[in-house]
Design a protein around this motif. Structure first.
Motif, PDB file in Angstrom:
ATOM      1  N   SER A   1      -6.676 -10.414  -8.771  1.00 31.01           N
ATOM      2  CA  SER A   1      -5.826 -10.099  -9.922  1.00 31.01           C
ATOM      3  C   SER A   1      -4.351 -10.342  -9.636  1.00 31.01           C
ATOM      4  O   SER A   1      -3.532 -10.433 -10.552  1.00 31.01           O
ATOM      5  N   GLY A   2      -4.011 -10.433  -8.353  1.00 28.38           N
ATOM      6  CA  GLY A   2      -2.616 -10.588  -7.965  1.00 28.38           C
ATOM      7  C   GLY A   2      -1.824  -9.297  -8.002  1.00 28.38           C
ATOM      8  O   GLY A   2      -0.621  -9.290  -7.744  1.00 28.38           O
ATOM      9  N   LYS A   3      -2.506  -8.187  -8.311  1.00 30.82           N
ATOM     10  CA  LYS A   3      -1.810  -6.910  -8.451  1.00 30.82           C
ATOM     11  C   LYS A   3      -1.872  -6.043  -7.197  1.00 30.82           C
ATOM     12  O   LYS A   3      -1.176  -5.034  -7.105  1.00 30.82           O
ATOM     13  N   LYS A   4      -2.721  -6.420  -6.243  1.00 27.61           N
ATOM     14  CA  LYS A   4      -2.869  -5.652  -5.015  1.00 27.61           C
ATOM     15  C   LYS A   4      -2.593  -6.543  -3.815  1.00 27.61           C
ATOM     16  O   LYS A   4      -2.960  -7.721  -3.799  1.00 27.61           O
ATOM     17  N   VAL A   5      -1.956  -5.957  -2.800  1.00 28.24           N
ATOM     18  CA  VAL A   5      -1.596  -6.697  -1.590  1.00 28.24           C
ATOM     19  C   VAL A   5      -2.164  -5.966  -0.380  1.00 28.24           C
ATOM     20  O   VAL A   5      -1.990  -4.748  -0.252  1.00 28.24           O
TER      21      VAL A   5
ATOM     22  N   TRP B   1      -4.488  -1.609   1.218  1.00 24.83           N
ATOM     23  CA  TRP B   1      -4.118  -2.250  -0.050  1.00 24.83           C
ATOM     24  C   TRP B   1      -3.066  -1.420  -0.779  1.00 24.83           C
ATOM     25  O   TRP B   1      -3.227  -0.210  -0.945  1.00 24.83           O
ATOM     26  N   PHE B   2      -2.015  -2.107  -1.247  1.00 26.04           N
ATOM     27  CA  PHE B   2      -0.950  -1.441  -1.992  1.00 26.04           C
ATOM     28  C   PHE B   2      -0.568  -2.288  -3.204  1.00 26.04           C
ATOM     29  O   PHE B   2      -0.941  -3.462  -3.304  1.00 26.04           O
ATOM     30  N   ASN B   3       0.158  -1.688  -4.127  1.00 25.91           N
ATOM     31  CA  ASN B   3       0.519  -2.376  -5.360  1.00 25.91           C
ATOM     32  C   ASN B   3       1.534  -3.482  -5.105  1.00 25.91           C
ATOM     33  O   ASN B   3       2.429  -3.343  -4.269  1.00 25.91           O
TER      34      ASN B   3
ATOM     35  N   ASP C   1       6.504   4.417  -2.612  1.00 24.73           N
ATOM     36  CA  ASP C   1       5.463   4.891  -1.703  1.00 24.73           C
ATOM     37  C   ASP C   1       4.069   4.340  -1.986  1.00 24.73           C
ATOM     38  O   ASP C   1       3.100   4.747  -1.337  1.00 24.73           O
ATOM     39  N   ASN C   2       3.965   3.397  -2.924  1.00 19.57           N
ATOM     40  CA  ASN C   2       2.681   2.724  -3.132  1.00 19.57           C
ATOM     41  C   ASN C   2       2.854   1.269  -3.547  1.00 19.57           C
ATOM     42  O   ASN C   2       1.891   0.623  -3.941  1.00 19.57           O
ATOM     43  N   THR C   3       4.075   0.745  -3.420  1.00 21.61           N
ATOM     44  CA  THR C   3       4.387  -0.607  -3.870  1.00 21.61           C
ATOM     45  C   THR C   3       5.172  -1.358  -2.801  1.00 21.61           C
ATOM     46  O   THR C   3       6.090  -0.801  -2.192  1.00 21.61           O
ATOM     47  N   VAL C   4       4.797  -2.627  -2.594  1.00 27.02           N
ATOM     48  CA  VAL C   4       5.526  -3.478  -1.657  1.00 27.02           C
ATOM     49  C   VAL C   4       6.143  -4.648  -2.410  1.00 27.02           C
ATOM     50  O   VAL C   4       5.694  -5.020  -3.497  1.00 27.02           O
ATOM     51  N   ALA C   5       7.191  -5.218  -1.828  1.00 24.39           N
ATOM     52  CA  ALA C   5       7.945  -6.289  -2.473  1.00 24.39           C
ATOM     53  C   ALA C   5       8.120  -7.458  -1.515  1.00 24.39           C
ATOM     54  O   ALA C   5       8.116  -7.284  -0.292  1.00 24.39           O
ATOM     55  N   LEU C   6       8.303  -8.639  -2.069  1.00 28.41           N
ATOM     56  CA  LEU C   6       8.452  -9.839  -1.252  1.00 28.41           C
ATOM     57  C   LEU C   6       9.794  -9.892  -0.541  1.00 28.41           C
ATOM     58  O   LEU C   6       9.880 -10.383   0.586  1.00 28.41           O
ATOM     59  N   THR C   7      10.845  -9.393  -1.175  1.00 28.36           N
ATOM     60  CA  THR C   7      12.186  -9.532  -0.606  1.00 28.36           C
ATOM     61  C   THR C   7      12.760  -8.178  -0.192  1.00 28.36           C
ATOM     62  O   THR C   7      12.302  -7.121  -0.628  1.00 28.36           O
ATOM     63  N   SER C   8      13.792  -8.240   0.618  1.00 26.32           N
ATOM     64  CA  SER C   8      14.498  -7.024   1.031  1.00 26.32           C
ATOM     65  C   SER C   8      15.542  -6.602   0.008  1.00 26.32           C
ATOM     66  O   SER C   8      16.256  -5.628   0.225  1.00 26.32           O
TER      67      SER C   8
END
Length: 274
Positions: A146-150, A96-98, A122-129
């Motif tokens: 919550s939608g805050k963790k992936v 799980w990451f932010n 280093d602890n967050t992922v994003a939908l786009t490049s």
């Protein structure tokens, strides 16, 4: 979110967790890695994940409560500052990451099982490049209530969707490119098929991660074909020559974290080594 300044606990899937074997990597000079941080590699050395292209997400750092962070030594691959080791334990699997926000926020609709996410820090992922400015983190599995963790499935060899790739990530085991002229063989694909006409010189840039395999094979030849491949950083060889007949070829492996280079695994069909 922002990059870590302290250790974090990276939660896994719980009773249904899927984890790959942990492995050790060396770090680039001077970088600081905290427990639980996403780690990316390039040219065989790790660093905390951040926006940037040409990196491979290796997994997340596993450190002990007594040693919650490490700092890379004075040179790439050197012992960590204040320690007698240069090995960082990294684990790949489902963690799980932010989540990001705004247009980079990952939504439930993105949990299709084959949608990629990208490294924001280093602890967050994003939908786009971000228009090719980020490297792949892994495959989106789910988001929390919550939608805050992936939940992200991280593997150093995730087969990437070419349509989503920035062009700087490995496209997966079995990926192929067709080469019909002299020039560079892509390190983004596993296999290069060569149509050799006359004397044709190819080059091979440095690998993307330790253990990467690169194969090149002649599928056709014309006008007395003689193909050569010169890796940028070879070990124990300079050039592969006499790529002439259909079926001749070579297999390399990007290996040796202490001094990464292309090592020869096999030549076949009459190809020779110089």
């Amino acid at each position: 979110m922002t990059a870590l300044t302290a250790p974090r606990a990276t939660e896994t899937k719980g009773v249904d967790k899927v984890l790959l074997e942990a492995f050790d990597i060396q770090l680039s000079a001077g970088v600081v890695v905290y427990n639980g941080a996403l780690v990316m590699t390039k040219a065989g050395y790790g660093r905390p994940a951040a926006a940037g292209v040409g990196f491979v997400c290796a997994g997340w750092a596993e450190l002990s409560p007594s040693q919650p962070s490490v700092t890379g030594g004075a040179t790439d691959g050197a012992n960590f500052v204040g320690l007698s080791t240069n090995k960082l334990r990294v684990r790949a699997g489902c963690g799980w990451f932010n989540n990001s926000t705004s247009t980079d926020q990952i939504l439930q609709a993105n949990c299709s099982g084959n949608t990629l996410c990208y490294l924001a820090d280093d602890n967050t992922v994003a939908l786009t490049s971000n228009a090719g400015a980020r490297s792949v983190a892994g495959v989106i599995v789910e988001i929390d209530s919550s939608g805050k963790k992936v939940l992200v499935s991280v593997s150093p060899q995730i087969p990437l969707n070419p349509a989503l790739s920035t062009g700087t990530a490995f496209l997966g085991i079995g990926s192929i490119e067709a080469i019909s002229a002299a020039g560079a063989l892509s390190v983004n694909t596993e296999i290069s098929t060569l149509a050799v006409t006359g004397t044709t010189a190819y080059t091979l840039a440095n690998g993307l991660y330790i253990g990467q395999i690169k194969r090149a094979v002649v599928i056709s030849g014309a006008s007395t074909p003689v193909g050569t491949i010169t890796p940028a950083t070879p070990s124990g060889l300079a050039t592969i020559t006499t790529l002439t007949a259909k079926g001749s070829g070579v297999e390399f492996e990007w290996a040796n974290p202490a001094s990464p280079a292309w090592y020869l695994k096999a030549v076949f069909g009459g190809a020779t080594v110089t």
